[in-house]
Write a protein that holds these residues in place. Structure first.
Motif, short mmCIF file in Angstrom:
data_model
loop_
_atom_site.label_atom_id
_atom_site.label_comp_id
_atom_site.label_asym_id
_atom_site.label_seq_id
_atom_site.Cartn_x
_atom_site.Cartn_y
_atom_site.Cartn_z
N LEU A 1 18.02 -2.45 4.33
CA LEU A 1 18.07 -2.05 2.93
C LEU A 1 18.70 -0.66 2.77
CD1 LEU A 1 14.68 -3.24 1.39
CD2 LEU A 1 16.84 -4.48 1.63
N ASP B 1 18.26 -0.05 -2.99
CA ASP B 1 17.55 -1.33 -2.97
C ASP B 1 16.08 -1.17 -3.35
OD1 ASP B 1 19.62 -3.09 -2.26
OD2 ASP B 1 19.42 -2.58 -0.14
N ASP C 1 15.43 -1.73 -6.93
CA ASP C 1 15.72 -3.06 -7.48
C ASP C 1 14.39 -3.79 -7.68
OD1 ASP C 1 16.11 -5.98 -7.41
OD2 ASP C 1 18.22 -5.50 -7.04
N ILE D 1 13.78 -6.82 -5.30
CA ILE D 1 13.58 -6.44 -3.90
C ILE D 1 12.26 -5.69 -3.74
CG2 ILE D 1 14.48 -5.03 -2.00
CD1 ILE D 1 17.29 -5.64 -3.00
N TYR E 1 13.45 2.92 3.54
CA TYR E 1 14.36 1.77 3.37
C TYR E 1 14.99 1.32 4.69
CZ TYR E 1 18.31 5.10 3.39
OH TYR E 1 19.23 6.05 3.73
N GLU F 1 19.61 -12.22 3.27
CA GLU F 1 20.16 -12.44 1.92
C GLU F 1 20.02 -13.90 1.48
OE1 GLU F 1 20.90 -10.17 0.04
OE2 GLU F 1 22.00 -8.54 0.96
#
Length: 334
Positions: free
Chosen positions: A115, A119, A122, A125, A204, A211
């Motif tokens: 990540l 991210d 998000d 996520i 992260y 994905e």
């Protein structure tokens, strides 16, 4: 063939283990010699490399080589960390251990992307991370379910004092921190705390995502231990201020700390199980606890920065990082 100077980055002992790993795969071409070694950025405790072999198929074979940083044994017991790594893997979490050498190990290379800082902001996520963290906290790990946070803080403070010059000790107010730690422990410790096996370093770079499947995997368990779950969540929120892949990776931006709605959404998802949803009181209670535990996170990683500045030669301004973590602590100290 991989360039000699590139392969030279890998310790000699590790190269022998890499040959043994490659020998397990019948489809590796070129007599088992790697064709590429890529240094991976973002690691601040170890040096990490991706090692690639060509195969007779279209898909290459890859492993991750982790070379332990100098002097970092002050932070954790390396043998205990490897046992944790193996145990977490057996629970179906994280990569497999493929081999060990004196100052590092070889791990399964996860075919997922690491990540980025953005991210974490998000919502989709972040929801996956919240659910995965709840799952991680539910792992049945061996050992006494005793909170490590306070002992770790005191041990790191002792190490920092032993390493610092008098000017550094004065700058970071080290003589005041023992009382601050005691005050935090008294305020936060209680019978109603939920104690679980925590990651304790959920930045992260330690989170990967497939994905296609949307499956999230947490990696790097060097600092993992039993702790209050509120601390683990607080530490994750604090990491949203960091971006370790810029020209100034040590600079933190606390405008990126999640706002109350982001925090509430994360906590609500975290508390949601397959058969029930949390009520508003449970959510608010955990939210309040998390906000208090972020102070412990600032202290811990501030001390980590001081110690790392004395023992680690990775290209990272550890002392400036420590200054920023302590600045945040004193901004919020009561």
């Amino acid at each position: 063939m991989v360039a000699i100077e590139t392969m030279a980055r890998i310790p000699k002992e590790a190269r022998g283990v890499l040959k043994e790993v490659a020998a397990r795969w019948a489809d590796v071409a070129d007599g088992g010699a790697p064709v590429e070694v890529k240094p991976l950025k973002g690691a601040m405790t170890n040096l990490v490399y991706e090692v690639i072999w060509r195969t007779e198929r279209e898909v290459d074979r890859k492993v991750l080589v982790r070379v332990y940083g100098d002097g970092v044994d002050v932070f954790f017991d390396r043998e205990e960390e490897v046992r944790t790594f193996e145990c977490v893997s057996k629970h179906g979490q994280g990569p497999l251990l493929l081999g060990r050498f004196p100052n590092g190990r070889i791990e399964e290379f996860l075919h997922a992307r690491t990540l980025s800082a953005s991210d974490l902001r998000d919502p989709e996520i972040s929801a996956l991370i919240a659910s995965k963290l709840r799952e991680f906290h539910g792992l049945d790990m061996p050992g006494p379910k005793k909170v490590l946070l306070w002992d770790r803080l005191r041990n790191w403070l002792k190490s920092a004092k032993n390493m610092c010059t008098s000017d550094e000790a004065e700058e970071f107010s080290l003589d005041k921190l023992e009382d601050e730690i005691a005050k935090l422990e008294k305020e936060l410790s209680g019978k109603e705390e939920t104690i679980a096996f925590c990651h304790n370093d959920l930045q992260y770079g330690n989170i990967m995502m497939d994905e296609q499947s949307g499956i999230v995997t947490m990696i790097d368990y060097e600092y993992a231990s039993f702790n209050p779950v509120a601390y683990d969540i607080a530490n994750h929120f604090c990491e949203m201020a960091a971006n370790y892949h810029t020209d100034t990776p040590h600079i933190l931006d606390y405008s990126q700390y999640p706002d109350v709605e982001e925090r509430r959404r994360f906590v609500q998802i975290y508390l949601t199980s397959s058969d029930e949803k949390p009520n508003a009181v449970e959510v608010e209670k955990l939210l309040q606890s998390v906000e208090k535990y972020k102070q412990a996170s600032h202290l811990l990683w501030g001390l980590w920065g001081i110690i790392s500045g004395h023992v680690n030669d990775i290209d990272f301004d550890y002392m400036e990082y420590a200054r920023q973590r302590f600045h945040q602590y004193w901004l919020n100290a009561s």
